[in-house]
Design an enzyme around this catalytic site. Structure first.
Site, PDB file in Angstrom:
ATOM      1  N   ASP A  12      -2.043  -5.085   1.379  1.00  0.00           N
ATOM      2  CA  ASP A  12      -1.307  -4.745   0.152  1.00  0.00           C
ATOM      3  C   ASP A  12       0.188  -4.769   0.484  1.00  0.00           C
ATOM      4  O   ASP A  12       0.584  -4.685   1.650  1.00  0.00           O
ATOM      5  CB  ASP A  12      -1.709  -3.357  -0.369  1.00  0.00           C
ATOM      6  CG  ASP A  12      -0.922  -2.969  -1.620  1.00  0.00           C
ATOM      7  OD1 ASP A  12      -0.895  -3.767  -2.576  1.00  0.00           O
ATOM      8  OD2 ASP A  12      -0.313  -1.883  -1.648  1.00  0.00           O
ATOM      9  N   SER A  13       1.005  -4.830  -0.579  1.00  0.00           N
ATOM     10  CA  SER A  13       2.458  -4.794  -0.381  1.00  0.00           C
ATOM     11  C   SER A  13       2.910  -3.450   0.192  1.00  0.00           C
ATOM     12  O   SER A  13       4.048  -3.321   0.619  1.00  0.00           O
ATOM     13  CB  SER A  13       3.157  -5.022  -1.721  1.00  0.00           C
ATOM     14  OG  SER A  13       2.788  -3.983  -2.607  1.00  0.00           O
ATOM     15  N   TYR A  44       6.517  -5.858  -4.395  1.00  0.00           N
ATOM     16  CA  TYR A  44       6.419  -7.307  -4.607  1.00  0.00           C
ATOM     17  C   TYR A  44       6.574  -7.656  -6.093  1.00  0.00           C
ATOM     18  O   TYR A  44       6.940  -8.767  -6.437  1.00  0.00           O
ATOM     19  CB  TYR A  44       5.036  -7.819  -4.173  1.00  0.00           C
ATOM     20  CG  TYR A  44       4.824  -8.026  -2.687  1.00  0.00           C
ATOM     21  CD1 TYR A  44       5.651  -7.429  -1.736  1.00  0.00           C
ATOM     22  CD2 TYR A  44       3.766  -8.821  -2.237  1.00  0.00           C
ATOM     23  CE1 TYR A  44       5.410  -7.615  -0.374  1.00  0.00           C
ATOM     24  CE2 TYR A  44       3.537  -9.017  -0.885  1.00  0.00           C
ATOM     25  CZ  TYR A  44       4.352  -8.411   0.045  1.00  0.00           C
ATOM     26  OH  TYR A  44       4.121  -8.612   1.377  1.00  0.00           O
ATOM     27  N   CYS A  75      -4.213  -6.142  -3.655  1.00  0.00           N
ATOM     28  CA  CYS A  75      -2.943  -6.068  -4.386  1.00  0.00           C
ATOM     29  C   CYS A  75      -3.040  -7.057  -5.546  1.00  0.00           C
ATOM     30  O   CYS A  75      -3.233  -8.257  -5.332  1.00  0.00           O
ATOM     31  CB  CYS A  75      -1.815  -6.473  -3.438  1.00  0.00           C
ATOM     32  SG  CYS A  75      -0.183  -6.549  -4.193  1.00  0.00           S
ATOM     33  N   GLU A 155       5.156   4.925  -3.054  1.00  0.00           N
ATOM     34  CA  GLU A 155       5.455   4.584  -1.655  1.00  0.00           C
ATOM     35  C   GLU A 155       6.124   5.761  -0.930  1.00  0.00           C
ATOM     36  O   GLU A 155       6.047   5.870   0.280  1.00  0.00           O
ATOM     37  CB  GLU A 155       6.380   3.356  -1.583  1.00  0.00           C
ATOM     38  CG  GLU A 155       5.669   2.036  -1.798  1.00  0.00           C
ATOM     39  CD  GLU A 155       4.772   1.634  -0.639  1.00  0.00           C
ATOM     40  OE1 GLU A 155       5.250   1.613   0.506  1.00  0.00           O
ATOM     41  OE2 GLU A 155       3.576   1.355  -0.883  1.00  0.00           O
ATOM     42  N   CYS A 187      -2.728  -2.176 -10.902  1.00  0.00           N
ATOM     43  CA  CYS A 187      -1.965  -2.198  -9.652  1.00  0.00           C
ATOM     44  C   CYS A 187      -2.655  -1.199  -8.742  1.00  0.00           C
ATOM     45  O   CYS A 187      -2.996  -0.090  -9.178  1.00  0.00           O
ATOM     46  CB  CYS A 187      -0.515  -1.778  -9.913  1.00  0.00           C
ATOM     47  SG  CYS A 187       0.414  -1.402  -8.404  1.00  0.00           S
ATOM     48  N   HIS A 189      -1.678   0.631  -6.435  1.00  0.00           N
ATOM     49  CA  HIS A 189      -0.977   1.903  -6.173  1.00  0.00           C
ATOM     50  C   HIS A 189      -1.368   2.974  -7.204  1.00  0.00           C
ATOM     51  O   HIS A 189      -1.331   4.162  -6.904  1.00  0.00           O
ATOM     52  CB  HIS A 189       0.541   1.715  -6.246  1.00  0.00           C
ATOM     53  CG  HIS A 189       1.161   1.113  -5.010  1.00  0.00           C
ATOM     54  ND1 HIS A 189       1.021  -0.203  -4.677  1.00  0.00           N
ATOM     55  CD2 HIS A 189       1.940   1.672  -4.054  1.00  0.00           C
ATOM     56  CE1 HIS A 189       1.687  -0.443  -3.556  1.00  0.00           C
ATOM     57  NE2 HIS A 189       2.259   0.679  -3.158  1.00  0.00           N
TER      58      HIS A 189
HETATM   59  N1  DGL Z   1      -0.332  -2.578  -5.124  1.00  0.00           N
HETATM   60  C1  DGL Z   1       0.374  -3.698  -5.681  1.00  0.00           C
HETATM   61  C2  DGL Z   1      -0.445  -4.280  -6.864  1.00  0.00           C
HETATM   62  O1  DGL Z   1      -1.643  -4.060  -6.947  1.00  0.00           O
HETATM   63  C3  DGL Z   1       1.789  -3.297  -5.924  1.00  0.00           C
HETATM   64  C4  DGL Z   1       2.701  -4.439  -6.119  1.00  0.00           C
HETATM   65  C5  DGL Z   1       4.132  -4.231  -5.759  1.00  0.00           C
HETATM   66  O2  DGL Z   1       4.441  -4.127  -4.571  1.00  0.00           O
HETATM   67  O3  DGL Z   1       4.965  -4.261  -6.663  1.00  0.00           O
HETATM   68  O4  DGL Z   1       0.056  -4.990  -7.706  1.00  0.00           O
END
Ligand code: DGL
Length: 259
Positions: A12-13, A44, A75, A155, A187, A189
């Protein structure tokens, strides 16, 4: 080492994919997992598709250097940006699993009101999501809701408290009058703020995420490719992160343990 004994890579990012990993550990307790979060480059969702795709390929190469037998792009944003090209390059050597907003279970609830899809600006702008939305638009009214800034709070470990509550209240309050049928967390997160979100909706609105569906897909792919571990328990999780900080590793394990 026998191929089925090798670990499964998760990417994941940042720390978001831990919400998917958590389901994987429950469903596949005999498997070992290597998680890589690219928190140094998160978020991201506000980058260009090319940037997000390049970073995703680099992350997958890192996981491959750890001898993985399958990879989960945990992600939604990285999946939108890169899954087609990743499969072109890697699916001859291993299963490549992605994640997308879980619209189907939300539509099947057949509740009155709009289906709110919370996700990053990139996920909602990309073709993958728009094709998915078109598939269901005759059955339900969708409200794509970009949430820039929310990943940054999570984060930092902010999953409860005033900052997150205010962010979510400002987004959700204006929609309440029209009626919300369900909320799709597009997402990885966002499952970490589910409790706060649910409280704002008086625990009356179903909140859906795609983690379990993704992990079930992973299980099917492992079985199909004869890659499933023979062990039924005792799998271990190792977390790596591109940020050179103990804090982010601690946060990752804490999120993995939290209810
Ligand atoms: N967890 C990522 C997703 O599912 C987050 C993306 C991000 O870093 O903006 O989209």
């Amino acid at each position: 080492m026998k191929v089925e004994c090798r670990p499964i890579g998760f990417f994941d990012s940042g720390v978001g994919g831990i919400s998917v990993l958590k389901e994987a550990v429950k469903l596949l307790p005999g498997e070992d997992f290597i998680y890589f979060g690219d928190s140094n480059n998160a978020p991201y969702g506000i980058k260009t598709v090319e940037e997000a795709s390049k970073l995703t390929f680099e992350a997958v190469e890192f996981l491959i250097s750890k001898n993985i037998k399958a990879v989960v792009i945990a992600c939604n944003t990285a999946t939108s940006a890169a899954i087609v090209d990743l499969r072109k390059k890697y699916s001859i050597v291993m299963p490549v699993i992605g994640i997308e907003p879980a619209l189907k279970p939300a539509v099947e609830l057949k509740r009155k009101g709009q289906i709110v899809v919370m996700a990053t600006p990139m996920t909602l702008a990309e073709r993958k999501f728009n094709n998915l939305m078109n598939r269901y638009k005759s059955q339900a009214q969708m409200y794509p809701m970009p949430c820039p800034g929310l990943v940054e709070l999570i984060e930092q470990g902010m999953v409860e408290g005033e900052a997150v509550e205010k962010y979510l209240r400002d987004k959700i309050e204006p929609l309440k009058e029209e009626g919300i049928a369900a909320i799709v967390l597009g997402c990885t997160h966002y499952p970490f703020i589910k409790k706060t979100l649910s409280k704002l909706l008086n625990n009356e609105v179903p909140i859906i995420d795609g983690s379990l569906g993704t992990v079930k897909q992973l299980k099917r792919e492992l079985i199909k490719s004869n890659l499933a571990s023979e062990k039924r328990e005792g799998g271990k999780v190792t977390v790596y992160n591109s940020l050179d900080s103990d804090e982010i590793i601690k946060l990752s394990y804490k999120l993995l343990e939290c209810e």
